[in-house]
Scaffold this motif. Sequence first.
Motif, PDB file in Angstrom:
ATOM      1  N   PHE A  58      19.074   4.608   8.880  1.00 50.77           N
ATOM      2  CA  PHE A  58      19.394   6.012   9.167  1.00 50.77           C
ATOM      3  C   PHE A  58      18.836   6.426  10.520  1.00 50.77           C
ATOM      4  O   PHE A  58      17.726   6.033  10.875  1.00 50.77           O
ATOM      5  CB  PHE A  58      18.778   6.923   8.089  1.00 50.77           C
ATOM      6  CG  PHE A  58      19.210   6.552   6.702  1.00 50.77           C
ATOM      7  CD1 PHE A  58      20.535   6.708   6.314  1.00 50.77           C
ATOM      8  CD2 PHE A  58      18.312   6.025   5.793  1.00 50.77           C
ATOM      9  CE1 PHE A  58      20.946   6.358   5.042  1.00 50.77           C
ATOM     10  CE2 PHE A  58      18.702   5.664   4.516  1.00 50.77           C
ATOM     11  CZ  PHE A  58      20.028   5.825   4.137  1.00 50.77           C
ATOM     12  N   CYS A  59      19.628   7.215  11.242  1.00 48.66           N
ATOM     13  CA  CYS A  59      19.168   7.777  12.508  1.00 48.66           C
ATOM     14  C   CYS A  59      19.590   9.231  12.561  1.00 48.66           C
ATOM     15  O   CYS A  59      20.614   9.606  11.978  1.00 48.66           O
ATOM     16  CB  CYS A  59      19.780   7.032  13.698  1.00 48.66           C
ATOM     17  SG  CYS A  59      19.124   5.373  13.855  1.00 48.66           S
ATOM     18  N   GLN A  60      18.802  10.010  13.263  1.00 48.10           N
ATOM     19  CA  GLN A  60      19.163  11.419  13.403  1.00 48.10           C
ATOM     20  C   GLN A  60      20.469  11.534  14.189  1.00 48.10           C
ATOM     21  O   GLN A  60      21.319  12.349  13.899  1.00 48.10           O
ATOM     22  CB  GLN A  60      18.031  12.144  14.135  1.00 48.10           C
ATOM     23  CG  GLN A  60      18.194  13.632  14.133  1.00 48.10           C
ATOM     24  CD  GLN A  60      16.956  14.283  14.706  1.00 48.10           C
ATOM     25  OE1 GLN A  60      15.824  13.901  14.410  1.00 48.10           O
ATOM     26  NE2 GLN A  60      17.152  15.272  15.564  1.00 48.10           N
TER      27      GLN A  60
ATOM     28  N   LYS B 103      23.252   8.879  16.652  1.00 45.75           N
ATOM     29  CA  LYS B 103      23.542   7.528  17.136  1.00 45.75           C
ATOM     30  C   LYS B 103      23.416   7.494  18.665  1.00 45.75           C
ATOM     31  O   LYS B 103      24.026   8.306  19.365  1.00 45.75           O
ATOM     32  CB  LYS B 103      24.972   7.155  16.705  1.00 45.75           C
ATOM     33  CG  LYS B 103      25.316   5.706  16.855  1.00 45.75           C
ATOM     34  CD  LYS B 103      24.813   4.868  15.711  1.00 45.75           C
ATOM     35  CE  LYS B 103      25.124   3.401  15.962  1.00 45.75           C
ATOM     36  NZ  LYS B 103      24.411   2.494  15.093  1.00 45.75           N
ATOM     37  N   CYS B 104      22.644   6.555  19.177  1.00 44.16           N
ATOM     38  CA  CYS B 104      22.517   6.422  20.630  1.00 44.16           C
ATOM     39  C   CYS B 104      23.797   5.786  21.189  1.00 44.16           C
ATOM     40  O   CYS B 104      24.465   5.000  20.507  1.00 44.16           O
ATOM     41  CB  CYS B 104      21.313   5.558  20.992  1.00 44.16           C
ATOM     42  SG  CYS B 104      19.778   6.259  20.387  1.00 44.16           S
ATOM     43  N   CYS B 105      24.094   6.105  22.448  1.00 45.41           N
ATOM     44  CA  CYS B 105      25.396   5.710  23.027  1.00 45.41           C
ATOM     45  C   CYS B 105      25.570   4.198  23.131  1.00 45.41           C
ATOM     46  O   CYS B 105      26.689   3.704  23.162  1.00 45.41           O
ATOM     47  CB  CYS B 105      25.540   6.306  24.418  1.00 45.41           C
ATOM     48  SG  CYS B 105      25.511   8.085  24.389  1.00 45.41           S
ATOM     49  N   TYR B 106      24.481   3.460  23.238  1.00 37.91           N
ATOM     50  CA  TYR B 106      24.564   2.022  23.498  1.00 37.91           C
ATOM     51  C   TYR B 106      24.392   1.191  22.229  1.00 37.91           C
ATOM     52  O   TYR B 106      24.465  -0.034  22.270  1.00 37.91           O
ATOM     53  CB  TYR B 106      23.466   1.612  24.505  1.00 37.91           C
ATOM     54  CG  TYR B 106      22.089   2.024  24.048  1.00 37.91           C
ATOM     55  CD1 TYR B 106      21.329   1.217  23.223  1.00 37.91           C
ATOM     56  CD2 TYR B 106      21.556   3.262  24.414  1.00 37.91           C
ATOM     57  CE1 TYR B 106      20.080   1.616  22.772  1.00 37.91           C
ATOM     58  CE2 TYR B 106      20.312   3.667  23.974  1.00 37.91           C
ATOM     59  CZ  TYR B 106      19.587   2.847  23.159  1.00 37.91           C
ATOM     60  OH  TYR B 106      18.362   3.240  22.694  1.00 37.91           O
ATOM     61  N   CYS B 107      24.165   1.862  21.096  1.00 43.74           N
ATOM     62  CA  CYS B 107      23.659   1.133  19.926  1.00 43.74           C
ATOM     63  C   CYS B 107      24.757   0.646  18.987  1.00 43.74           C
ATOM     64  O   CYS B 107      25.621   1.420  18.579  1.00 43.74           O
ATOM     65  CB  CYS B 107      22.717   2.056  19.161  1.00 43.74           C
ATOM     66  SG  CYS B 107      22.094   1.301  17.659  1.00 43.74           S
ATOM     67  N   ASP B 108      24.694  -0.627  18.625  1.00 42.73           N
ATOM     68  CA  ASP B 108      25.627  -1.133  17.605  1.00 42.73           C
ATOM     69  C   ASP B 108      24.854  -1.698  16.406  1.00 42.73           C
ATOM     70  O   ASP B 108      25.374  -2.507  15.650  1.00 42.73           O
ATOM     71  CB  ASP B 108      26.584  -2.180  18.195  1.00 42.73           C
ATOM     72  CG  ASP B 108      25.914  -3.522  18.376  1.00 42.73           C
ATOM     73  OD1 ASP B 108      24.669  -3.557  18.543  1.00 42.73           O
ATOM     74  OD2 ASP B 108      26.620  -4.550  18.343  1.00 42.73           O
TER      75      ASP B 108
ATOM     76  N   GLY C 239      15.057  -0.646  12.076  1.00 41.19           N
ATOM     77  CA  GLY C 239      16.235   0.166  11.764  1.00 41.19           C
ATOM     78  C   GLY C 239      17.300   0.059  12.813  1.00 41.19           C
ATOM     79  O   GLY C 239      17.341  -0.896  13.573  1.00 41.19           O
ATOM     80  N   GLY C 240      18.080   1.129  12.842  1.00 41.20           N
ATOM     81  CA  GLY C 240      17.847   2.467  12.305  1.00 41.20           C
ATOM     82  C   GLY C 240      16.499   3.036  12.770  1.00 41.20           C
ATOM     83  O   GLY C 240      15.887   2.540  13.696  1.00 41.20           O
ATOM     84  N   THR C 241      16.113   4.063  12.074  1.00 37.88           N
ATOM     85  CA  THR C 241      14.864   4.738  12.399  1.00 37.88           C
ATOM     86  C   THR C 241      14.030   4.894  11.134  1.00 37.88           C
ATOM     87  O   THR C 241      14.203   5.869  10.394  1.00 37.88           O
ATOM     88  CB  THR C 241      15.147   6.136  13.012  1.00 37.88           C
ATOM     89  OG1 THR C 241      16.067   5.997  14.095  1.00 37.88           O
ATOM     90  CG2 THR C 241      13.876   6.774  13.531  1.00 37.88           C
ATOM     91  N   PRO C 242      13.125   3.957  10.869  1.00 36.11           N
ATOM     92  CA  PRO C 242      12.289   4.091   9.669  1.00 36.11           C
ATOM     93  C   PRO C 242      11.534   5.420   9.619  1.00 36.11           C
ATOM     94  O   PRO C 242      11.327   5.975   8.548  1.00 36.11           O
ATOM     95  CB  PRO C 242      11.334   2.900   9.773  1.00 36.11           C
ATOM     96  CG  PRO C 242      12.098   1.885  10.554  1.00 36.11           C
ATOM     97  CD  PRO C 242      12.920   2.668  11.539  1.00 36.11           C
TER      98      PRO C 242
ATOM     99  N   GLY D 165      21.807   9.254  24.847  1.00 37.62           N
ATOM    100  CA  GLY D 165      21.984   9.885  23.534  1.00 37.62           C
ATOM    101  C   GLY D 165      20.700   9.865  22.721  1.00 37.62           C
ATOM    102  O   GLY D 165      20.730  10.009  21.501  1.00 37.62           O
ATOM    103  N   ARG D 166      19.563   9.695  23.396  1.00 37.17           N
ATOM    104  CA  ARG D 166      18.283   9.713  22.689  1.00 37.17           C
ATOM    105  C   ARG D 166      17.969  11.151  22.270  1.00 37.17           C
ATOM    106  O   ARG D 166      18.395  12.093  22.941  1.00 37.17           O
ATOM    107  CB  ARG D 166      17.146   9.189  23.583  1.00 37.17           C
ATOM    108  CG  ARG D 166      17.351   7.800  24.131  1.00 37.17           C
ATOM    109  CD  ARG D 166      17.219   6.745  23.075  1.00 37.17           C
ATOM    110  NE  ARG D 166      15.906   6.708  22.460  1.00 37.17           N
ATOM    111  CZ  ARG D 166      15.615   5.925  21.418  1.00 37.17           C
ATOM    112  NH1 ARG D 166      16.535   5.154  20.864  1.00 37.17           N
ATOM    113  NH2 ARG D 166      14.407   5.930  20.902  1.00 37.17           N
ATOM    114  N   ILE D 167      17.224  11.310  21.202  1.00 34.42           N
ATOM    115  CA  ILE D 167      16.969  12.668  20.702  1.00 34.42           C
ATOM    116  C   ILE D 167      15.682  13.259  21.270  1.00 34.42           C
ATOM    117  O   ILE D 167      15.325  14.367  20.941  1.00 34.42           O
ATOM    118  CB  ILE D 167      16.892  12.678  19.153  1.00 34.42           C
ATOM    119  CG1 ILE D 167      15.811  11.709  18.660  1.00 34.42           C
ATOM    120  CG2 ILE D 167      18.241  12.372  18.538  1.00 34.42           C
ATOM    121  CD1 ILE D 167      15.471  11.884  17.188  1.00 34.42           C
TER     122      ILE D 167
HETATM  123  S1  SF4 Z   1      19.011   2.749  19.269  1.00 31.44           S
HETATM  124 FE1  SF4 Z   1      17.625   3.042  17.561  1.00 31.44          FE
HETATM  125  S2  SF4 Z   1      17.518   5.292  17.345  1.00 31.44           S
HETATM  126 FE2  SF4 Z   1      19.311   4.872  18.597  1.00 31.44          FE
HETATM  127  S3  SF4 Z   1      21.001   4.760  17.109  1.00 31.44           S
HETATM  128 FE3  SF4 Z   1      20.275   2.686  17.425  1.00 31.44          FE
HETATM  129  S4  SF4 Z   1      18.825   2.336  15.799  1.00 31.44           S
HETATM  130 FE4  SF4 Z   1      19.125   4.572  15.976  1.00 31.44          FE
END
Ligand code: SF4
Length: 378
Positions: A17-19, A21-26, A68-71, A139-141
């Motif tokens: 789970f993430c708050q 989704k970052c733009c580069y993340c798969d 994760g995701g974001t533990p 896209g980081r929070i």
């Molecule tokens: S980079 Fe990390 S925080 Fe960002 S969407 Fe992917 S898993 Fe989540």
Amino acid sequence: MLHSWEMYQGCYVHIPFCQQKCCYCDFISYQGQSPLVMERYTHALCREIASWQPDLPIAGHSTIYFGGGTPSFLPLPLLERVVMALKERGFWKQPAEATLEANPGTVTRESLAAYRKMGFDRLSLGIQSLDDRELRLMGRIHSAEEAERAFREAREAGFTRISVDLIYGYPTQTIKSLRNSLQRILAWNPDHVSVYGLSVEPGTILADRLKKKVWQLPSEEESGRMYDELMETLPQAGYNRYEISNFAKPGQESIHNRIYWHYEPYMAFGAGACRFNGKKRETNPGRLPLYIEGKNAEPEALSEAIRREELVFMNLRTAEGLDLHEYEVRTGESFLKHYAQALEQCKARGWMVSRNGHVVLTDEGMRFGNRVFEVFVD
Ligand code: SF4
């Protein structure tokens, strides 16, 4: 007595789970999931952990890694349930290291104190950059300031081992902005730094924006200069490059990741998690509904040839390289005989050297890691 590669050396738990989704993340991570889904996921995770027999060969001080995701986005009571399930089943005894990945935008003083209380002793903070504009484009929070606060509060909560991640080669990033991020991070004095060259993964927002030419990657030359900057600055600041992408102060190397690089068995739980028993890999379904309903993991047969190659590639990623004696014990053959040609080719190009019974990548070899590995594919 069993060798280290005949016992489970660590345990990975995936929190998908993430708050946002970052733009580069798969990675296998989902945004916008309801508290009910998180609750049901935690239930499925605990059920999976409990389904394993307690008589597995698990090393005495096997490591724990929540990734994760974001533990740190999972509510504390749910995280605590997973920790309890691991303890009850004997996966969490007296771990040599218990790491939690955290996003600086999701931690508070209270949550950090609670992680310590649960037994986590190492934090891996996804910082990525300390340039607010870059962070927004990724896209980081979190902002740079929030990242700094998270690091400081983690120290105050008693985390004496903190790793930070950095990305280089992102659109609009410059050598100057990277240098700036790096200098600020080094001033915090983290124990471990992981640096990742941006990789553009299909299906990500980043890939789409690049395709539509809304964004542009730094040139190869610029990315090369960023790489050089990192490779020079980090060792000068006292961080040893102990793996292609990882730097640590002496004694602060990741014990858990070492398991992967040494190709040793590890358990893994959660959606999309992949475990390895030394001979076979198994991957859990990545889609949440399938995982929650208890669909079986997908086994992957690994032929001897594949295992031999993976053993070589993974070990070569590390600064200590491949131990020739250990290779022979594990595979029943001589590395020097089997890979004589590949080794000669790599040595001639300055990518590899032999040292104290090991074969080791040079700095050049580490730079061109993938090209080196291609030479070794049978
Ligand atoms: S980079 Fe990390 S925080 Fe960002 S969407 Fe992917 S898993 Fe989540």
